[in-house]
Design a protein around this motif. Structure first.
Motif, mmCIF file in Angstrom:
data_model
loop_
_atom_site.group_PDB
_atom_site.id
_atom_site.type_symbol
_atom_site.label_atom_id
_atom_site.label_comp_id
_atom_site.label_asym_id
_atom_site.label_seq_id
_atom_site.Cartn_x
_atom_site.Cartn_y
_atom_site.Cartn_z
ATOM 1 N N ILE A 9 0.812 -1.212 0.000
ATOM 2 C CA ILE A 9 0.000 0.000 0.000
ATOM 3 C C ILE A 9 0.853 1.272 0.000
ATOM 4 C CG2 ILE A 9 -1.671 1.381 1.323
ATOM 5 C CD1 ILE A 9 -3.005 -1.210 2.189
ATOM 6 N N GLU A 10 1.509 1.542 1.139
ATOM 7 C CA GLU A 10 2.232 2.830 1.257
ATOM 8 C C GLU A 10 3.357 2.909 0.241
ATOM 9 O OE1 GLU A 10 4.007 3.466 5.087
ATOM 10 O OE2 GLU A 10 4.894 5.378 4.479
ATOM 11 N N GLY A 11 3.276 3.903 -0.632
ATOM 12 C CA GLY A 11 4.300 4.092 -1.659
ATOM 13 C C GLY A 11 3.997 3.328 -2.924
ATOM 14 N N PHE A 18 0.269 10.449 2.405
ATOM 15 C CA PHE A 18 -1.028 10.245 3.056
ATOM 16 C C PHE A 18 -0.844 9.452 4.352
ATOM 17 C CE2 PHE A 18 -5.362 9.755 3.884
ATOM 18 C CZ PHE A 18 -5.647 8.425 4.124
ATOM 19 N N VAL A 19 0.033 8.453 4.322
ATOM 20 C CA VAL A 19 0.246 7.633 5.518
ATOM 21 C C VAL A 19 1.010 8.416 6.578
ATOM 22 C CG1 VAL A 19 1.278 5.510 6.402
ATOM 23 C CG2 VAL A 19 0.185 5.521 4.147
ATOM 24 N N THR A 20 2.099 9.068 6.169
ATOM 25 C CA THR A 20 2.966 9.721 7.166
ATOM 26 C C THR A 20 2.444 11.080 7.620
ATOM 27 O OG1 THR A 20 4.322 10.688 5.408
ATOM 28 C CG2 THR A 20 5.032 8.569 6.310
ATOM 29 N N LEU A 23 -2.411 9.887 8.169
ATOM 30 C CA LEU A 23 -2.833 8.775 9.027
ATOM 31 C C LEU A 23 -2.057 8.719 10.347
ATOM 32 C CD1 LEU A 23 -3.408 5.802 6.539
ATOM 33 C CD2 LEU A 23 -5.121 7.251 7.662
ATOM 34 N N PHE A 24 -0.730 8.789 10.257
ATOM 35 C CA PHE A 24 0.051 8.667 11.494
ATOM 36 C C PHE A 24 -0.242 9.805 12.473
ATOM 37 C CE2 PHE A 24 3.724 5.872 9.618
ATOM 38 C CZ PHE A 24 2.820 4.841 9.460
ATOM 39 N N PRO A 25 -0.254 11.093 12.030
ATOM 40 C CA PRO A 25 -0.593 12.176 12.981
ATOM 41 C C PRO A 25 -1.999 12.041 13.565
ATOM 42 C CG PRO A 25 0.476 13.083 11.035
ATOM 43 C CD PRO A 25 0.181 11.637 10.733
ATOM 44 N N LEU A 69 0.935 -1.946 17.429
ATOM 45 C CA LEU A 69 0.728 -0.558 16.991
ATOM 46 C C LEU A 69 -0.171 -0.508 15.774
ATOM 47 C CD1 LEU A 69 1.297 2.488 16.931
ATOM 48 C CD2 LEU A 69 3.355 1.969 15.562
ATOM 49 N N LYS A 70 0.088 -1.389 14.822
ATOM 50 C CA LYS A 70 -0.684 -1.381 13.579
ATOM 51 C C LYS A 70 -2.149 -1.724 13.835
ATOM 52 C CE LYS A 70 2.455 0.169 11.127
ATOM 53 N NZ LYS A 70 2.238 1.547 10.651
ATOM 54 N N THR A 71 -2.380 -2.634 14.771
ATOM 55 C CA THR A 71 -3.762 -2.995 15.113
ATOM 56 C C THR A 71 -4.464 -1.810 15.745
ATOM 57 O OG1 THR A 71 -3.055 -5.281 15.483
ATOM 58 C CG2 THR A 71 -5.190 -4.632 16.411
ATOM 59 N N LEU A 72 -3.761 -1.166 16.686
ATOM 60 C CA LEU A 72 -4.346 -0.015 17.385
ATOM 61 C C LEU A 72 -4.619 1.137 16.418
ATOM 62 C CD1 LEU A 72 -5.098 1.043 20.218
ATOM 63 C CD2 LEU A 72 -2.786 2.003 20.337
ATOM 64 N N GLN A 73 -3.647 1.412 15.527
ATOM 65 C CA GLN A 73 -3.846 2.480 14.535
ATOM 66 C C GLN A 73 -5.106 2.223 13.720
ATOM 67 O OE1 GLN A 73 0.056 2.217 12.623
ATOM 68 N NE2 GLN A 73 0.533 4.305 13.261
ATOM 69 N N GLY A 74 -5.287 0.966 13.304
ATOM 70 C CA GLY A 74 -6.463 0.622 12.508
ATOM 71 C C GLY A 74 -7.754 0.913 13.243
ATOM 72 N N ILE A 76 -8.175 3.152 15.636
ATOM 73 C CA ILE A 76 -8.335 4.609 15.774
ATOM 74 C C ILE A 76 -8.761 5.219 14.445
ATOM 75 C CG2 ILE A 76 -7.105 6.777 16.222
ATOM 76 C CD1 ILE A 76 -5.343 5.194 18.214
ATOM 77 N N TRP A 77 -8.131 4.771 13.344
ATOM 78 C CA TRP A 77 -8.479 5.305 12.027
ATOM 79 C C TRP A 77 -9.923 5.003 11.646
ATOM 80 C CZ3 TRP A 77 -3.426 2.802 9.878
ATOM 81 C CH2 TRP A 77 -2.337 3.620 10.193
ATOM 82 N N ALA A 78 -10.449 3.894 12.136
ATOM 83 C CA ALA A 78 -11.820 3.490 11.773
ATOM 84 C C ALA A 78 -12.802 4.612 12.104
ATOM 85 C CB ALA A 78 -12.199 2.205 12.501
ATOM 86 N N SER A 112 0.327 -5.572 3.465
ATOM 87 C CA SER A 112 0.786 -4.292 3.991
ATOM 88 C C SER A 112 1.140 -4.428 5.467
ATOM 89 C CB SER A 112 -0.304 -3.225 3.832
ATOM 90 O OG SER A 112 0.016 -2.040 4.548
ATOM 91 N N SER A 113 2.012 -3.549 5.940
ATOM 92 C CA SER A 113 2.302 -3.498 7.378
ATOM 93 C C SER A 113 1.093 -2.960 8.137
ATOM 94 C CB SER A 113 3.507 -2.593 7.650
ATOM 95 O OG SER A 113 4.629 -3.083 6.964
ATOM 96 N N GLY A 114 0.264 -2.218 7.412
ATOM 97 C CA GLY A 114 -0.984 -1.778 8.044
ATOM 98 C C GLY A 114 -1.850 -3.000 8.316
ATOM 99 N N ALA A 118 -7.089 -1.921 8.706
ATOM 100 C CA ALA A 118 -6.677 -0.626 8.135
ATOM 101 C C ALA A 118 -6.649 -0.692 6.616
ATOM 102 C CB ALA A 118 -5.308 -0.230 8.677
ATOM 103 N N GLN A 119 -6.271 -1.844 6.072
ATOM 104 C CA GLN A 119 -6.251 -2.025 4.617
ATOM 105 C C GLN A 119 -7.661 -1.899 4.045
ATOM 106 O OE1 GLN A 119 -4.290 -5.786 3.718
ATOM 107 N NE2 GLN A 119 -2.828 -5.452 5.362
ATOM 108 N N LYS A 120 -8.626 -2.545 4.724
ATOM 109 C CA LYS A 120 -10.011 -2.502 4.248
ATOM 110 C C LYS A 120 -10.587 -1.097 4.355
ATOM 111 C CE LYS A 120 -10.960 -7.371 5.261
ATOM 112 N NZ LYS A 120 -11.696 -8.337 6.132
HETATM 113 C C1 LIG Z 1 -3.188 0.370 5.418
HETATM 114 S S1 LIG Z 1 -2.922 2.067 5.440
HETATM 115 C C2 LIG Z 1 -1.659 2.226 6.710
HETATM 116 C C3 LIG Z 1 -0.353 1.659 6.221
HETATM 117 C C4 LIG Z 1 0.649 1.511 7.353
HETATM 118 O O1 LIG Z 1 0.344 1.660 8.517
HETATM 119 C C5 LIG Z 1 2.003 1.169 6.983
HETATM 120 O O2 LIG Z 1 2.876 1.032 7.820
HETATM 121 C C6 LIG Z 1 2.261 0.969 5.508
HETATM 122 O O3 LIG Z 1 3.203 0.058 5.277
HETATM 123 P P1 LIG Z 1 3.241 -0.714 3.835
HETATM 124 O O4 LIG Z 1 3.668 -2.090 4.203
HETATM 125 O O5 LIG Z 1 1.887 -0.678 3.196
HETATM 126 O O6 LIG Z 1 4.263 0.056 3.005
#
Ligand SMILES: CSCCC(=O)C(=O)COP(=O)(O)O
Ligand SMILES: [Mg+2]
Length: 206
Positions: A9-11, A18-20, A23-25, A69-74, A76-78, A112-114, A118-120
């Motif tokens: 996804i990212e990049g 958009f991610v950095t 989403l992250f902030p 972290l990735k689970t929690l971010q997802g 919060i983003w929801a 994705s690491s998301g 978060a992907q959905k």
């Molecule tokens: C699914 S949107 C958030 C993506 C994210 O948290 C991330 O670290 C992106 O990593 P990727 O493996 O998609 O480059």
């Protein structure tokens, strides 16, 4: 022949900015309040060392790909996607090509690491509409680290195709190398410097 595409996804489908920068902030600003308001999430944080809010905030700043972290971010983003504050970024070339591949019967998957949640969300609430009907499956770091070949072997087994029939797309060379080591076809997407195999999905020939 390529019968499935597995995309980062990212990049790759979506901008790094958009991610950095969005989403992250968004998650960082709401982390402490969200954790305080969701005591039921405590088990998810049991392996986070030190003060969870301090550690998770630092992990966000370091772009750590920790599953907790990735689970929690997802989660919060929801809330942001649901109330319209967030809209997922997907490049026009990516949306158009994914739709064409889907129409041509190519299986589409995300790695994705998301988190899968978060992907959905990024594809479900995207600037190109709801793209989730295009995808047959989603994989995140619960399957394995993205820089390890074994993760791609596991994904290929779950998809149910020979590794050589799957094309992995990513902006990360270490991820591309891990996928190739596992036997997948792989294509480095470099949208910034144009030093990858392609600079957009429009250039990809299956
Ligand atoms: C699914 S949107 C958030 C993506 C994210 O948290 C991330 O670290 C992106 O990593 P990727 O493996 O998609 O480059
Ligand atoms: Mg990426």
């Amino acid at each position: 022949m390529v019968r499935a595409v597995l995309t980062d996804i990212e990049g790759t489908t979506s901008s790094i900015a958009f991610v950095t920068d969005t989403l992250f902030p968004y998650a960082r600003a709401r982390l402490a309040d969200w954790i305080a308001a969701h005591p039921e999430a405590a088990p998810m944080l049991k392996d986070v060392p030190g003060d969870p809010v301090e550690t998770l905030t630092r992990w966000i700043d370091e772009d750590r790909k920790e599953t907790a972290l990735k689970t929690l971010q997802g989660l919060i983003w929801a809330e942001g996607y649901a109330d319209g504050t967030l809209k997922g970024h997907v490049y026009a070339d990516a949306a158009e090509t994914l739709r064409r591949w889907h129409a041509d019967g190519i299986g589409l998957y995300v790695y994705s690491s998301g988190s899968v949640a978060a992907q959905k969300l990024i594809f479900g609430y995207s600037n190109a509409g709801d793209l989730t009907p295009l995808f047959s499956g989603y994989f995140d770091t619960t399957t394995g680290p993205k820089k390890e070949a074994e993760s791609y072997r596991r994904i290929a087994a779950e998809i149910g195709l020979p590794v050589e029939d799957i094309l992995f797309l990513s902006d990360s060379m270490p991820e591309i190398e891990a996928a190739r080591e596992a036997g997948l076809k792989a294509c480095l997407v470099d949208r910034e410097a144009g030093e990858g195999d392609v600079a957009s999905f429009a250039e990809i020939a299956l």
